[in-house]
Design a protein around this motif. Structure first.
Motif, mmCIF file in Angstrom:
data_model
loop_
_atom_site.group_PDB
_atom_site.id
_atom_site.type_symbol
_atom_site.label_atom_id
_atom_site.label_comp_id
_atom_site.label_asym_id
_atom_site.label_seq_id
_atom_site.Cartn_x
_atom_site.Cartn_y
_atom_site.Cartn_z
ATOM 1 N N THR A 174 4.555 56.985 64.482
ATOM 2 C CA THR A 174 5.394 55.987 64.826
ATOM 3 C C THR A 174 6.867 56.846 64.957
ATOM 4 O OG1 THR A 174 6.584 53.947 64.572
ATOM 5 C CG2 THR A 174 6.209 54.789 62.768
ATOM 6 N N THR A 175 7.771 56.158 65.052
ATOM 7 C CA THR A 175 9.232 56.700 65.436
ATOM 8 C C THR A 175 9.341 57.626 63.941
ATOM 9 O OG1 THR A 175 10.304 54.677 64.081
ATOM 10 C CG2 THR A 175 10.326 54.687 66.899
ATOM 11 N N THR B 251 11.943 60.690 63.125
ATOM 12 C CA THR B 251 13.215 60.737 62.420
ATOM 13 C C THR B 251 12.906 61.055 60.791
ATOM 14 O OG1 THR B 251 12.338 58.611 61.551
ATOM 15 C CG2 THR B 251 13.760 58.623 63.484
ATOM 16 N N GLU C 89 15.495 52.188 64.851
ATOM 17 C CA GLU C 89 15.316 53.546 65.614
ATOM 18 C C GLU C 89 15.170 53.122 67.130
ATOM 19 O OE1 GLU C 89 13.409 52.207 62.990
ATOM 20 O OE2 GLU C 89 14.205 53.293 61.464
ATOM 21 N N PRO D 72 13.693 53.362 70.824
ATOM 22 C CA PRO D 72 12.442 54.015 71.355
ATOM 23 C C PRO D 72 12.390 55.279 71.955
ATOM 24 C CG PRO D 72 12.669 51.681 71.907
ATOM 25 C CD PRO D 72 13.926 51.842 71.391
ATOM 26 N N VAL E 254 13.533 57.884 70.719
ATOM 27 C CA VAL E 254 13.281 59.307 69.788
ATOM 28 C C VAL E 254 11.583 59.504 69.701
ATOM 29 C CG1 VAL E 254 15.371 58.540 67.941
ATOM 30 C CG2 VAL E 254 12.899 57.699 67.697
ATOM 31 N N PHE E 255 10.999 58.526 70.262
ATOM 32 C CA PHE E 255 9.585 58.666 70.214
ATOM 33 C C PHE E 255 9.000 59.402 71.409
ATOM 34 C CE2 PHE E 255 4.982 57.502 71.007
ATOM 35 C CZ PHE E 255 4.516 57.817 69.887
ATOM 36 N N PHE F 280 7.730 49.251 65.887
ATOM 37 C CA PHE F 280 7.731 50.074 66.938
ATOM 38 C C PHE F 280 6.176 50.035 67.203
ATOM 39 C CE2 PHE F 280 6.909 53.960 69.476
ATOM 40 C CZ PHE F 280 7.720 53.599 70.481
ATOM 41 N N SER G 73 10.031 54.221 75.660
ATOM 42 C CA SER G 73 10.247 55.670 75.226
ATOM 43 C C SER G 73 9.918 56.400 76.159
ATOM 44 C CB SER G 73 8.930 55.786 74.107
ATOM 45 O OG SER G 73 7.781 56.086 74.792
#
Ligand code: FUL
Length: 487
Positions: free
Chosen positions: A57-58, A62, A71, A73, A75-76, A108, A123
């Protein structure tokens, strides 16, 4: 309506064995099932023995283990995601099924759920057109593995978490997952509920009453209505129980039975009970051993040197599958969207170790005799122990709760592992047994153990012998054993 699979199964087994008995000229009824017994769905799950967990997941991006829920999306962004690589490695190692964290506590979603914006659709992955649940379930179909779903009940992103509205949201997501991706063998309900989270921007602590908030009976009813074959895992069942630790071991004594009234998710002090089950438990709720190949559940580059070694994985195999449980080994993809090279190497060598250890069964071709067998009928003869057919078994008369069988080889063999299987469709029975070898014209005990269940593997100090005996010293009812293997 509740389906009566166990009863139907038992009756057909009894009729089948009775007919066989009549054909051999002697009709001896099989032992009555010792209740509780597994359902057909649970039996299929026992047979799987080794499944893989995939945490993704994220958090992967992170560095967290529990995302707070805020978080972005954005970052994914796995750059080389290849689910064929994941599933082919798992298949080669010997895993039979895969359970994916479709949504972890951060909320997420790995699929483009129509009920939230907090998902892959916002994302950069495939410009928002990706669906990782689909990619994984398709790869499972391609490689012949079963697909399972983890959907975290706790959702630190959702604004309604803690209120009735969230239960509707959760159920809508289950409908999406159970209608859109083919068959799902297992549904994993995580008992973790930490309290604080983003919750749509409120950033506060939300507590729920674990016993009532989720109204699990209605949720399970809904899911079973869509896919009746699914088995449900949670700390307390109803189909599969948590084994009480995340370190990879079932109890040395491991009953598949437990009384669910004594349990509910998160109750303090039940770990020991979950680890061993209880001899007189009212329900068949076998244990699943979830453990990660790395210290964390999610990938973190700083743990690349801490991947469990093939030998550690082998030990975990012995303390999980070898104690009658199912292993659920977590293998988390990295930021590229690949299983990291170190994990791949460890898995390949673990698979090799399993293969090397358990490929040459020394029991085949042995001469088998027993202290007795049921009604002296050939259908329950000790030869069934080595015929490679899991539906045939050796058993004794109803009043026998002790007894033994021995295997004699044409020449002495070195034995290091003893593998036994009870015929669990008739219930779990054996309470204690000894492994003895013929040494200097007498029997020498080389191992003592308690329960067997679906499978028990005992590692013994390698011993060269011409005869080996399994001496059952106590059983809840007449022993019913389908298989012995020696390595
Ligand atoms: C726990 C979770 O809190 C961990 O993050 C992980 O998913 C593990 C399998 O279950 O309860």
């Amino acid at each position: 309506m509740k389906k009566n699979y166990p009863i139907i199964l038992i009756i057909s087994c009894m009729i089948g064995l009775w007919v066989t008995g009549c054909q051999s000229g002697k009709s001896v009824p099989p032992p009555a099932p010792l209740l509780p017994v597994p359902s057909e769905n649970q039996l299929a799950w026992h047979e799987m023995e080794m499944n893989a967990f995939i945490h993704f997941t994220t958090n992967t991006f992170t560095g967290k283990e529990w995302g707070y829920g805020d978080e972005s999306p954005s970052v994914f962004n796995p750059s080389e995601l290849d689910t064929d690589q994941w599933i082919s490695v798992l298949k080669e190692t010997g895993f039979k099924g895969v359970i994916l964290t479709c949504k972890h506590h951060d909320g997420f979603c790995l699929w483009p759920s129509e009920y939230t914006e907090h998902s892959v659709k916002n994302s950069p992955y495939k410009d928002g057109n990706g669906d990782i649940v689909k990619e994984v379930s398709d790869a499972c179909k391609k490689y012949g593995l079963k697909f399972g779903v983890y959907l975290s009940p706790w959702d630190r992103n959702h604004k309604d978490y803690g209120n009735p509205g969230y239960i509707t949201y959760y159920r809508n997501q289950l409908k999406e997952l159970f209608t859109g991706y083919g068959s799902v063998f297992e549904m994993w309900f995580d008992g973790a509920n930490g309290g604080d989270g983003y919750y749509g921007g409120k950033r506060e602590i939300r507590r729920i009453d674990r016993e009532t908030y989720y109204d699990w009976p209605a949720t399970l009813h809904l899911v079973r209505g869509i896919q009746p074959e699914v088995v449900f895992f949670s700390d307390a069942g109803p189909d599969i129980r948590w084994i009480g630790n995340e370190r990879g071991y079932a109890g040395e004594t491991n009953w598949n039975t437990i009384t669910p009234d004594t349990l509910y998710a998160g109750k303090a002090g039940i770990q020991k009970l979950l680890n061993t089950g209880s001899i007189d438990g009212s329900h068949w709720i076998p244990g699943e051993v979830d453990v990660s190949i790395r210290p964390g559940w999610f990938y973190h580059a700083e743990e690349d040197s801490l991947v469990k070694t093939p030998e550690q994985l082998f030990d975990i195999y012995l303390t999980s599958v070898g104690r009658g449980a199912v292993l659920l080994l977590n293998v988390p993809p990295d930021r590229r969207g690949l299983i990291h090279e170190n994990d791949v190497r460890s898995l390949q060598d673990f698979g090799e170790l399993l293969h090397e250890t358990f490929s040459n069964n020394l029991a085949s071709g042995a001469t088998v005799k027993a202290s007795g067998y049921r009604g002296k009928s050939s259908q329950f003869s000790p030869n069934n122990l080595i015929d490679g057919d899991k539906e045939t078994y050796w058993t004794m008369d109803d009043d026998a709760v002790t007894g033994s069988f021995e295997l004699e080889f044409s020449e002495a063999k070195t034995v290091s592992y003893v593998l036994l299987q009870e015929y669990i469709p008739l219930g779990q029975r054996i309470k204690s047994f000894r492994v003895e070898v013929w040494n200097n014209d007498e029997w020498e005990t080389v191992s003592e153990a308690t329960t067997i269940g679906h499978k028990r593997i005992l590692q013994i100090k390698p011993v060269k012998t011409s005869k080996i005996r399994i001496n059952i010293t106590d059983s809840k009812a007449c022993p019913v054993i389908s298989n012995i293997e020696l390595y």
